[in-house]
Design an enzyme around this catalytic site. Structure first.
Site, PDB file in Angstrom:
ATOM      1  N   PHE A 245       0.815  -1.220   0.000  1.00  0.00           N
ATOM      2  CA  PHE A 245       0.000   0.000   0.000  1.00  0.00           C
ATOM      3  C   PHE A 245       0.846   1.266   0.000  1.00  0.00           C
ATOM      4  O   PHE A 245       0.404   2.306   0.461  1.00  0.00           O
ATOM      5  CB  PHE A 245      -0.996  -0.014   1.170  1.00  0.00           C
ATOM      6  CG  PHE A 245      -1.843  -1.252   1.190  1.00  0.00           C
ATOM      7  CD1 PHE A 245      -2.765  -1.483   0.188  1.00  0.00           C
ATOM      8  CD2 PHE A 245      -1.686  -2.215   2.189  1.00  0.00           C
ATOM      9  CE1 PHE A 245      -3.527  -2.643   0.174  1.00  0.00           C
ATOM     10  CE2 PHE A 245      -2.443  -3.377   2.178  1.00  0.00           C
ATOM     11  CZ  PHE A 245      -3.362  -3.591   1.167  1.00  0.00           C
ATOM     12  N   ALA A 515       1.048  -2.057 -13.924  1.00  0.00           N
ATOM     13  CA  ALA A 515       0.341  -2.904 -14.894  1.00  0.00           C
ATOM     14  C   ALA A 515       0.509  -2.359 -16.315  1.00  0.00           C
ATOM     15  O   ALA A 515       0.868  -3.100 -17.228  1.00  0.00           O
ATOM     16  CB  ALA A 515      -1.137  -3.031 -14.524  1.00  0.00           C
ATOM     17  N   ARG A 652      -9.118   0.407 -20.478  1.00  0.00           N
ATOM     18  CA  ARG A 652      -9.338  -1.021 -20.712  1.00  0.00           C
ATOM     19  C   ARG A 652      -8.903  -1.806 -19.478  1.00  0.00           C
ATOM     20  O   ARG A 652      -7.888  -1.489 -18.863  1.00  0.00           O
ATOM     21  CB  ARG A 652      -8.492  -1.451 -21.918  1.00  0.00           C
ATOM     22  CG  ARG A 652      -8.622  -2.903 -22.261  1.00  0.00           C
ATOM     23  CD  ARG A 652      -7.717  -3.250 -23.423  1.00  0.00           C
ATOM     24  NE  ARG A 652      -7.837  -4.658 -23.772  1.00  0.00           N
ATOM     25  CZ  ARG A 652      -6.872  -5.339 -24.358  1.00  0.00           C
ATOM     26  NH1 ARG A 652      -5.735  -4.739 -24.699  1.00  0.00           N
ATOM     27  NH2 ARG A 652      -7.043  -6.607 -24.640  1.00  0.00           N
ATOM     28  N   LYS A 725      -5.669   2.176 -17.997  1.00  0.00           N
ATOM     29  CA  LYS A 725      -5.192   3.232 -17.099  1.00  0.00           C
ATOM     30  C   LYS A 725      -5.005   2.603 -15.714  1.00  0.00           C
ATOM     31  O   LYS A 725      -5.316   1.441 -15.509  1.00  0.00           O
ATOM     32  CB  LYS A 725      -6.206   4.381 -17.047  1.00  0.00           C
ATOM     33  CG  LYS A 725      -6.458   5.008 -18.428  1.00  0.00           C
ATOM     34  CD  LYS A 725      -7.153   6.372 -18.358  1.00  0.00           C
ATOM     35  CE  LYS A 725      -8.649   6.280 -18.229  1.00  0.00           C
ATOM     36  NZ  LYS A 725      -9.330   7.605 -18.368  1.00  0.00           N
ATOM     37  N   GLY A 726      -4.478   3.362 -14.784  1.00  0.00           N
ATOM     38  CA  GLY A 726      -4.180   2.823 -13.447  1.00  0.00           C
ATOM     39  C   GLY A 726      -5.446   2.439 -12.692  1.00  0.00           C
ATOM     40  O   GLY A 726      -6.493   3.078 -12.828  1.00  0.00           O
ATOM     41  N   GLY A 728      -5.025   0.564  -9.260  1.00  0.00           N
ATOM     42  CA  GLY A 728      -4.757   0.192  -7.875  1.00  0.00           C
ATOM     43  C   GLY A 728      -5.151   1.209  -6.827  1.00  0.00           C
ATOM     44  O   GLY A 728      -5.493   0.846  -5.701  1.00  0.00           O
ATOM     45  N   GLU A 729      -5.104   2.493  -7.144  1.00  0.00           N
ATOM     46  CA  GLU A 729      -5.303   3.510  -6.114  1.00  0.00           C
ATOM     47  C   GLU A 729      -6.614   4.272  -6.222  1.00  0.00           C
ATOM     48  O   GLU A 729      -7.141   4.752  -5.213  1.00  0.00           O
ATOM     49  CB  GLU A 729      -4.133   4.496  -6.136  1.00  0.00           C
ATOM     50  CG  GLU A 729      -2.859   3.831  -5.653  1.00  0.00           C
ATOM     51  CD  GLU A 729      -1.644   4.681  -5.925  1.00  0.00           C
ATOM     52  OE1 GLU A 729      -1.157   5.317  -4.991  1.00  0.00           O
ATOM     53  OE2 GLU A 729      -1.178   4.709  -7.078  1.00  0.00           O
TER      54      GLU A 729
HETATM   55  N1  MCN Z   1      -5.330  -3.951 -13.756  1.00  0.00           N
HETATM   56  C1  MCN Z   1      -6.062  -4.353 -14.857  1.00  0.00           C
HETATM   57  N2  MCN Z   1      -6.287  -3.469 -15.878  1.00  0.00           N
HETATM   58  C2  MCN Z   1      -5.734  -2.238 -15.856  1.00  0.00           C
HETATM   59  C3  MCN Z   1      -4.930  -1.845 -14.768  1.00  0.00           C
HETATM   60  C4  MCN Z   1      -4.735  -2.743 -13.721  1.00  0.00           C
HETATM   61  O1  MCN Z   1      -6.523  -5.492 -14.909  1.00  0.00           O
HETATM   62  N3  MCN Z   1      -5.970  -1.393 -16.845  1.00  0.00           N
HETATM   63  C5  MCN Z   1      -5.274  -4.829 -12.565  1.00  0.00           C
HETATM   64  C6  MCN Z   1      -4.175  -5.878 -12.611  1.00  0.00           C
HETATM   65  O2  MCN Z   1      -4.598  -7.015 -11.889  1.00  0.00           O
HETATM   66  C7  MCN Z   1      -3.035  -5.176 -11.890  1.00  0.00           C
HETATM   67  C8  MCN Z   1      -3.755  -4.381 -10.838  1.00  0.00           C
HETATM   68  O3  MCN Z   1      -5.017  -4.040 -11.426  1.00  0.00           O
HETATM   69  O4  MCN Z   1      -2.152  -6.110 -11.319  1.00  0.00           O
HETATM   70  C9  MCN Z   1      -3.061  -3.103 -10.358  1.00  0.00           C
HETATM   71  O5  MCN Z   1      -2.516  -2.415 -11.444  1.00  0.00           O
HETATM   72  P1  MCN Z   1      -2.005  -0.901 -11.373  1.00  0.00           P
HETATM   73  O6  MCN Z   1      -3.148   0.008 -11.221  1.00  0.00           O
HETATM   74  O7  MCN Z   1      -1.075  -0.677 -12.504  1.00  0.00           O
HETATM   75  O8  MCN Z   1      -1.183  -0.814  -9.992  1.00  0.00           O
HETATM   76  P2  MCN Z   1       0.261  -1.413  -9.688  1.00  0.00           P
HETATM   77  O9  MCN Z   1       0.399  -2.742 -10.310  1.00  0.00           O
HETATM   78  O10 MCN Z   1       1.296  -0.386  -9.908  1.00  0.00           O
HETATM   79  O11 MCN Z   1       0.105  -1.706  -8.115  1.00  0.00           O
HETATM   80  C10 MCN Z   1       0.305  -0.723  -7.165  1.00  0.00           C
HETATM   81  C11 MCN Z   1      -1.004  -0.207  -6.611  1.00  0.00           C
HETATM   82  C12 MCN Z   1      -0.718   0.741  -5.520  1.00  0.00           C
HETATM   83  S1  MCN Z   1       0.173   2.089  -5.928  1.00  0.00           S
HETATM   84  C13 MCN Z   1      -1.108   0.474  -4.232  1.00  0.00           C
HETATM   85  S2  MCN Z   1      -0.795   1.624  -3.020  1.00  0.00           S
HETATM   86  C14 MCN Z   1      -1.793  -0.737  -3.936  1.00  0.00           C
HETATM   87  C15 MCN Z   1      -2.480  -1.322  -5.090  1.00  0.00           C
HETATM   88  O12 MCN Z   1      -1.780  -1.323  -6.193  1.00  0.00           O
HETATM   89  N4  MCN Z   1      -1.366  -1.576  -2.982  1.00  0.00           N
HETATM   90  C16 MCN Z   1      -1.886  -2.830  -2.927  1.00  0.00           C
HETATM   91  N5  MCN Z   1      -3.210  -2.415  -4.870  1.00  0.00           N
HETATM   92  C17 MCN Z   1      -2.854  -3.268  -3.880  1.00  0.00           C
HETATM   93  N6  MCN Z   1      -3.410  -4.499  -3.790  1.00  0.00           N
HETATM   94  C18 MCN Z   1      -2.987  -5.350  -2.838  1.00  0.00           C
HETATM   95  N7  MCN Z   1      -3.538  -6.578  -2.786  1.00  0.00           N
HETATM   96  N8  MCN Z   1      -2.009  -5.011  -1.948  1.00  0.00           N
HETATM   97  C19 MCN Z   1      -1.458  -3.782  -1.961  1.00  0.00           C
HETATM   98  O13 MCN Z   1      -0.502  -3.467  -1.113  1.00  0.00           O
HETATM   99 MO1  MOS Z   2       1.027   3.146  -3.960  1.00  0.00          MO
HETATM  100  S1  MOS Z   2       0.719   4.396  -2.370  1.00  0.00           S
HETATM  101  O1  MOS Z   2       1.786   4.373  -4.928  1.00  0.00           O
HETATM  102  O2  MOS Z   2       2.348   2.183  -3.491  1.00  0.00           O
END
Ligand code: MCN
Ligand code: MOS
Length: 762
Positions: A245, A515, A652, A725-726, A728-729
């Site tokens: 996180f 991702a 997507r 696009k992103g 996770g957050e």
């Molecule tokens: N994904 C997808 N399609 C997209 C983008 C993403 O299917 N267009 C899905 C994928 O399964 C990808 C996931 O979402 O693995 C996350 O992708 P992304 O948004 O690129 O994020 P990151 O891989 O860079 O992961 C980091 C992000 C961040 S910054 C935090 S904070 C966070 C998060 O992810 N911490 C997490 N999600 C978390 N999830 C878990 N289980 N644990 C954390 O600590």
């Molecule tokens: Mo996420 S707070 O950018 O690891």
């Protein structure tokens, strides 16, 4: 609208990009075969235990270690007296500070809970026992406990985080309808299930570290700089992480201590940071305050936004929790002014916690916009749509894609927003007050280069190899899907290897950038490997395809065939056998053609090549709209979130099942932020009081209702190679204001400081 209804699992299309493949490593995690950093066994292992300061500021005068050293099993006690011989490392951007020593156990105390000594023993119990016998004498000095301390100054204005256009003050003064309010958020913590820690082992000049990491290459670089050794000699191993996180992106002082102890002892050293120590070994989200003034016409056209925000930082480093980050891009407004200050306090330097900046920022602006709606007597959904930003007013650039209008309208439809009655306290179920609120969220598209390797094996397996991290988000799974699609094979024919700094370079699993970045690299490498295989298959003397006259081959349903069936189709294994090849290995990166070896290392180990959302012709962000329903007990003030519908534009989706899980995870954290989470500081000594999971409350299953999530995104090929696009957050951003707004609608009470606890409602 794509409704995210649960679907029967196991469709063949689940294994391609866009499919709902379940987690690649899921069974390993639930059966206990996924090994976490502190679970690896070692011969001759020694155990280190940290000792943290008990004063908020001052100097360590003396550390009496005689009793500790006399305890059975004790091998070493490290204190500020010991020069560990470390050097300062570069920052995230790779910028080197002035040459100088680095003291992970410093003599200067800058916050309560700072590591100042460590005991190493034959067992963890012995080290813990001895640590209790170390006596520290301090000279105390003045301190600032937190942002609310009367001695906290007004801090430092961050010019780079301030922005202005038009004439906000004049436009505000001229506006017929105005609201002005102050919002605040407390310190919040990551509380990942897996606490921090590491095992460090030296083999001559080679250093191997097993440590949960969001960025294996960046961490290896930092350790190599601290210990003044070649980058290649450090290896970080981190295949499974129990959540980060934002807290596991860089090595921290305790890591330096464990590595230094391992070097001194010539033995592997394990250091497990205790749960209470986790609260001060790295920073959580900074406490924030912000004043927001909005001016509008009587029919609800926004005229001006004036925003003044502040966040706490430590006394030794600057970390801005940028309270104006979402304020500037959510609405159409011709007159805008935002400033952010950072206020040094005696705390560990705060850090990135899911949705840094955008999260508290959205709390402010999304509460303020609903305050304005009530002042105008207007539906808050209508007010948002009326002031919809057709482009990015801050950068002046067009959006690449922005389906926020769709998020608002589809979300409202799914939620049943039209059935709302406007007046506060007008919806109830017996003694339970019901309230509905909206909160929009956003997170920037951050782009970074990555590298990946593809190996086609004679067995017909395809390996994806990268140093990228999966801390639970789904990296393993989406990369398997990407390779499976390129080779037209079932996903279980793909093996993914991640989480090792010796493997090809990767962007950080942070900033929701991984991702998009690593999918681009894997796709590129996989297509190149497939092309190489096609080339061989069409030219090799042993190939059944050589004389077909075909100029390409199709990869479908596990078989390789000439386009018009000119020859019998083969599996990957059969083709590799025919070609007499053991393996085909291809490595590709997404840097501009011809990047030097040095530029490559810089790209994976620093943020130097990372691009923000407005670098280029467009402004690129993920967007969401949360609709929350709360039920408040009129007598007791207890708040329950009874229902949420959230609609997202993340472009997507590579795997909707995993994305839904990411969104829900963010929403759950947002519910915790709204109702439960608060780092309490003892003003008498700057101590974090509730430094454990019994007292620092996070949501449990019973706090979480059904969360309906909806995708309204469209592919965005400016944002990433494959159009995502992103993800996770963005999910956490906007949840707390949606709940605060719903609480106001239910009760008529506006709570402007999080969390919304019952005593604030009584
Ligand atoms: N994904 C997808 N399609 C997209 C983008 C993403 O299917 N267009 C899905 C994928 O399964 C990808 C996931 O979402 O693995 C996350 O992708 P992304 O948004 O690129 O994020 P990151 O891989 O860079 O992961 C980091 C992000 C961040 S910054 C935090 S904070 C966070 C998060 O992810 N911490 C997490 N999600 C978390 N999830 C878990 N289980 N644990 C954390 O600590
Ligand atoms: Mo996420 S707070 O950018 O690891």
């Amino acid at each position: 609208m794509t409704m995210m209804e649960p679907r029967k699992h196991g469709d063949a299309s689940d294994g391609t990009v866009g499919g709902r493949q379940s987690r690649f490593e899921g069974s390993m995690k639930v059966t206990g075969t996924a090994t976490y950093a502190l679970e690896y066994p070692f011969e001759n292992l020694a155990y280190a235990v940290l000792i943290q300061s008990t004063i908020p500021a001052g100097r360590v005068l003396k550390v009496d270690i005689s009793d500790a050293l006399a305890m059975p099993g004790v091998l070493l006690v490290l204190t500020p007296e010991d020069d560990l011989g470390l050097k300062l490392g570069a920052d995230w951007g790779g910028n080197k500070p002035a040459e100088g020593p680095y003291y992970p156990l410093p003599r200067e105390v800058q916050f309560n809970g700072q590591s100042i000594a460590a005991v190493v023993a034959e067992s963890r119990e012995q080290a813990t026992e001895a640590a209790g016998l170390v006596r520290v004498t301090y000279e105390e000095s003045k301190y600032v406990a937190n942002l609310n301390d009367p001695n906290a100054g007004e801090g430092k204005l961050m010019d780079a985080l301030s922005s202005a256009w038009g004439d906000a003050k004049a436009a505000l003064a001229a506006s017929p309808v105005r609201i002005e309010a102050e919002y605040s958020t407390p310190r919040e913590y990551h509380v990942a299930m897996e606490p921090h820690g590491l095992t460090a082992k030296w083999d001559g000049e080679q250093l191997t570290i097993w440590e949960p990491s969001q960025w294996s290459h960046g961490m290896a670089r930092m350790y190599s700089e601290w210990f003044d050794m070649p980058y290649e000699n450090v290896r970080i191993i981190s295949p499974f992480i129990g959540g980060g996180f934002g807290s596991k992106g860089q090595p921290l002082a305790y890591g330096a201590v464990a590595v230094a102890a391992a070097r001194k002892l010539g033995r592997p050293v394990k250091l497990a940071v205790t749960r209470p120590q986790n609260f001060t070994s790295y920073g959580g989200r900074a406490g924030t305050k912000q004043q927001i003034a909005l001016g509008a016409t009587e029919d609800g056209i926004l005229q001006a936004i004036v925003h003044r925000g502040a966040s706490e930082t430590s006394v030794y480093a600057d970390w801005p929790e940028q309270t104006g980050a979402a304020t500037s891009i959510l609405y159409k407004v011709e007159n805008f002014s935002s400033q952010h200050r950072i206020v040094p306090v005696n705390s560990v330097t705060p850090g990135a916690l899911r949705g840094p900046g955008k999260n508290p920022s959205a709390y402010g602006i999304e509460c303020a916009i609903e305050e304005l709606a009530y002042k105008l007597g207007m539906d808050p959904l209508e007010l948002r749509l009326k002031n919809y930003a057709d482009h990015d007013y801050q950068s002046g650039k067009p959006w690449s894609t922005r389906q926020l209008r769709e998020a608002l309208t589809k979300g409202a439809e799914a939620f049943g927003w039209s059935r709302r009655s406007h007046a506060p306290r007008s919806m109830r179920d017996g003694k339970t007050l019901i309230g509905w609120g909206i909160g929009c969220g956003t997170f920037p598209v951050i782009r970074a280069p990555s590298e990946a390797m593809i190996r086609i094996l004679s067995s017909g397996k395809v390996e994806v190899i990268s140093g990228a991290i999966d801390m639970g988000q789904g990296t393993y799974t989406i990369l398997a899907q990407s390779a499976a699609e390129v080779f037209g094979i079932p996903v279980d024919q793909v093996e993914v290897h991640l989480g090792d700094s010796r493997l090809p370079g990767s962007a950080i699993a942070g900033g929701s950038m991984l991702a998009g970045s690593i999918m681009g690299a894997v796709h590129k490498a996989a297509v190149a490997a497939r092309d190489e295989l096609i080339g061989l298959a069409l030219s090799d003397a042993n190939s059944p395809f050589r004389d077909t006259g075909a100029n390409t081959l199709n990869f479908v349903e596990g078989r390789i065939a000439a386009p018009r069936g000119e020859a019998p189709s083969l599996t990957l294994a059969e083709l590799m056998f025919a070609l007499k090849r053991e393996e085909i290995e291809v490595r590709r990166n997404t840097l501009p053609e011809g990047a030097s070896a040095q530029e490559q290392v810089q790209a994976w180990t620093t943020m130097a090549k990372v691009q923000g959302p407005t670098m280029g012709d467009y402004s690129m962000h993920s967007w969401c709209a949360h609709f929350a329903e709360v039920r408040v007990d009129e007598d007791f003030g207890t708040v329950r979130v009874s229902r949420m519908v959230s609609a997202f534009d993340c472009g997507r989706l590579y795997n909707p099942r995993l994305v839904e899980s990411q969104w829900r995870g963010g929403i759950i954290m947002g519910i915790g932020q709204a109702l439960l989470e608060e780092g309490l500081v003892d003003m008498r000594n700057g101590r974090t009081v509730n430094n454990n999971v019994g007292d620092y409350l996070v949501p449990t299953n019973s706090d979480i209702p059904d969360l309906q999530v909806i995708s309204v995104g469209v592919p965005d090929h400016n944002a990433s190679a494959l159009g995502g696009k992103g993800v996770g957050e963005v999910g956490i951003v906007g949840v707390a204001p949606a709940i605060a707004n719903a609480v106001f609608h239910a009760t008529g009470k506006r709570i402007r400081d999080l969390p919304i606890t019952l005593e604030k409602l009584l």
